[in-house]
Design a protein around this motif. Structure first.
Motif, short mmCIF file in Angstrom:
data_model
loop_
_atom_site.label_atom_id
_atom_site.label_comp_id
_atom_site.label_asym_id
_atom_site.label_seq_id
_atom_site.Cartn_x
_atom_site.Cartn_y
_atom_site.Cartn_z
N ALA A 59 0.85 -1.20 0.00
CA ALA A 59 0.00 0.00 0.00
C ALA A 59 0.88 1.24 0.00
O ALA A 59 0.87 2.04 0.93
N GLU A 96 -4.60 0.96 -10.88
CA GLU A 96 -5.90 0.51 -10.37
C GLU A 96 -5.75 -0.04 -8.96
O GLU A 96 -4.69 -0.51 -8.55
N TRP A 97 -6.87 0.00 -8.23
CA TRP A 97 -6.97 -0.69 -6.96
C TRP A 97 -7.14 -2.19 -7.22
O TRP A 97 -7.48 -2.58 -8.35
N ASP A 99 -9.52 -4.07 -6.69
CA ASP A 99 -10.86 -4.44 -7.16
C ASP A 99 -11.12 -3.95 -8.58
O ASP A 99 -12.25 -4.07 -9.09
N VAL A 103 -7.43 4.31 -9.62
CA VAL A 103 -6.97 5.22 -8.57
C VAL A 103 -7.08 6.65 -9.10
O VAL A 103 -6.62 6.95 -10.20
N GLN A 107 -9.52 10.44 -4.45
CA GLN A 107 -9.44 9.41 -3.41
C GLN A 107 -8.18 9.58 -2.57
O GLN A 107 -8.22 9.52 -1.33
N ARG A 166 -7.08 2.11 0.84
CA ARG A 166 -8.49 2.42 0.61
C ARG A 166 -9.38 1.43 1.34
O ARG A 166 -9.14 0.21 1.33
N LEU A 170 -7.36 -2.01 0.96
CA LEU A 170 -6.92 -2.09 -0.42
C LEU A 170 -5.74 -1.15 -0.66
O LEU A 170 -5.84 0.06 -0.44
N GLY A 171 -4.62 -1.72 -1.12
CA GLY A 171 -3.45 -0.93 -1.45
C GLY A 171 -3.11 -1.09 -2.92
O GLY A 171 -3.65 -1.96 -3.61
N SER A 172 -2.18 -0.27 -3.41
CA SER A 172 -1.86 -0.27 -4.83
C SER A 172 -0.50 -0.89 -5.15
O SER A 172 0.00 -0.74 -6.24
#
Length: 488
Positions: A59, A96-97, A99, A103, A107, A166, A170-172
């Motif tokens: 993340a 993208e995240w 899911d 991004v 946000q 997020r 959720l991390g990138s």
């Protein structure tokens, strides 16, 4: 990134190294000292070492640290700083995240503002006190506006405390995590690194787990793991008592605070002259010799050399006098201050053989003055507590702000006034002068009994060529087998 969602369905991961567990060819086995790594929202409070390692690798923030401790792009692919230092503009990479949602700057700005909001318990939020606003200018551009210049902003943003997470889960990246089916619930972190020109992408895999210090050291010595992170002064003797491959025990040139903080306002010891006596009685040289950490030096001031905008602090004259030469005068001062009935000093220390060593040194040094020293648990009532923290940047303000009345039980309100004036100052020289003045008051009142710089150690196998010590003691899991400068 769908495998990350599977990770979220597992309520707990018992992460510990095991000599029999298989690992794919090329996978690097990393163990962090502590409890199982979890994706923790930094706004909820301080991060344990395993949580910090996981966060900064799955993340990333706007920027992150590379293997040498330098700042590189994270979510931001590039950034610009205004000439007056009051505006930092970041361009968010097209990504993208997990899911599949894109991004966007809105946000990221919202999540960053949440970390420094009044209700946040992020331990580093005070380091961003000069932030006036965080604004999404377009879907991919963010501006951080400052009330006064802060040249260390990027170093703070690279810390895992400002990882962009997020929905708390959720991390990138840069890694995509997945739970394994191993008996100890290890996490597998993987990423694809694009090759130059027409070369095929390179895949990196890391098997991440956690363990108690003694177990982590034994596993490394047995060749089970490739890298052990998260070592401190508390558990250093575990690594020094075991036969390890030559050159595998590495130390970071860490910056920060290691010493004792008074925590009983109005008590028997709540007098500057008594705290000065106790500080001068500590044989720092004996402790440092016992620790056997290369380059570790005794410290008797709050600030350290190498901080931005200030000259190296002058060590007090007594520090250069041998302990045997200064002890007779200290004994006389103890008799004058305490009389025949001398107090018991309670020191709160964590468990571990390194903390045992520190207690033995304090008991001997203060015992020579006729004082009794009692060790208590970290959550028990005490006269002094150990502080052992690595600085997140080279700003001297971080050192001083630990001793604001909001943060320290024993404090000086004038320090708060100096710090508020420093924060508001638009002139860097004036700001640094006010910080040095506040630090001088802390030293004069001995609101901190310094010992040395923080001790941070790792165990590094021969296959790990991308590891380098750094003052922040942060170690990314990217490019572990790439020599520094050869990664992405």
């Amino acid at each position: 990134m769908r495998s990350f969602l599977a990770l979220l369905l597992i309520p707990a991961l018992a992460l510990a190294p095991a000599a029999c567990r298989p690992k794919p060819e090329g996978t690097v086995d990393v163990v962090v000292i502590g409890g199982e790594p979890k994706l923790v929202d930094p706004a909820q409070g301080p991060l344990a070492a395993p949580d910090a390692v996981l966060l900064e690798n799955v993340a990333q923030g706007l920027v992150r640290f590379d293997s040498t401790g330098n700042i590189v792009g994270g979510l931001a692919e590039r950034w610009n700083v205004s000439d007056d230092g009051l505006s930092y503009i970041f361009r968010v990479a097209a990504t993208e995240w997990p899911d599949g949602r894109k991004v966007n700057a809105q946000q990221v700005a919202r999540l960053l503002k949440r970390e420094i909001a009044p209700r946040s318990r992020n331990p580093l939020k005070d380091t961003l006190g000069a932030v006036e606003d965080i604004v999404a200018m377009t879907d991919r551009v963010i501006e951080i506006r400052l009330l006064a210049p802060r040249p260390n902003l990027l170093a703070v943003l690279a810390q895992p405390e400002f990882a962009i997470l997020r929905d708390g889960r959720l991390g990138s990246g840069p890694f995509e995590p997945a739970a394994t089916r191993g008996p100890h619930g290890e996490l597998r972190l993987a990423r694809e690194v694009a090759g130059p020109d027409e070369e095929a992408a390179r895949r990196e895999e890391v098997l991440l787990s956690a363990a108690a210090a003694a177990e982590a050291v034994r596993a490394f010595a047995a060749g089970v793991s490739d890298l052990v992170l998260g070592g401190t002064i508390t558990d250093l003797p575990y690594a020094q008592r075991v036969k390890l491959p030559r050159g595998s025990l590495r130390f970071d040139p860490a910056s920060g605070l290691l010493g004792l903080v008074p925590v009983q306002p109005g008590g028997t010891l709540d007098k500057p002259e008594i705290r000065r006596l106790l500080s001068q009685a500590i044989d720092r040289g004996a402790l440092i010799n016992a620790l056997s950490v290369p380059g570790l030096a005794a410290r008797a001031t709050l600030l350290e050399p190498g901080l931005d905008g200030i000259p190296p602090p002058a060590a007090p004259a007594w520090l250069g006098t041998a302990i045997d030469d200064r002890r007779p005068a200290l004994v006389a001062d103890a008799n004058r201050l305490f009389g025949k009935t001398k107090p018991t000093i309670r020191v709160a220390l964590p468990d571990g053989p390194g903390a045992d060593l520190l207690f033995q040194e304090l008991a001997r040094d203060w015992g020579a003055l006729g004082l009794t020293v009692e060790r208590v648990a970290t959550d028990a009532a005490a006269d002094f507590r150990l502080i052992d923290e690595v600085a997140p940047s080279t700003s001297p303000a971080w050192f001083v702000r630990h001793f604001r009345c909001e943060a320290a039980p024993v404090c000086d309100p004038q320090i708060d006034q100096l710090l508020e004036a420093a924060r508001a100052s638009q002139v860097p020289a004036q700001r640094y002068a006010l910080i040095v003045q506040a630090a001088g008051r802390i030293d004069d009142a001995q609101l901190f009994l310094p010992i040395a710089a923080p001790v941070r150690w790792s165990l590094v196998a021969a296959r790990i060529s991308g590891f380098a010590g750094n003052r922040f003691a942060r170690h990314t899991l990217t490019d572990l087998e790439q020599k520094p400068g050869n990664g992405d």
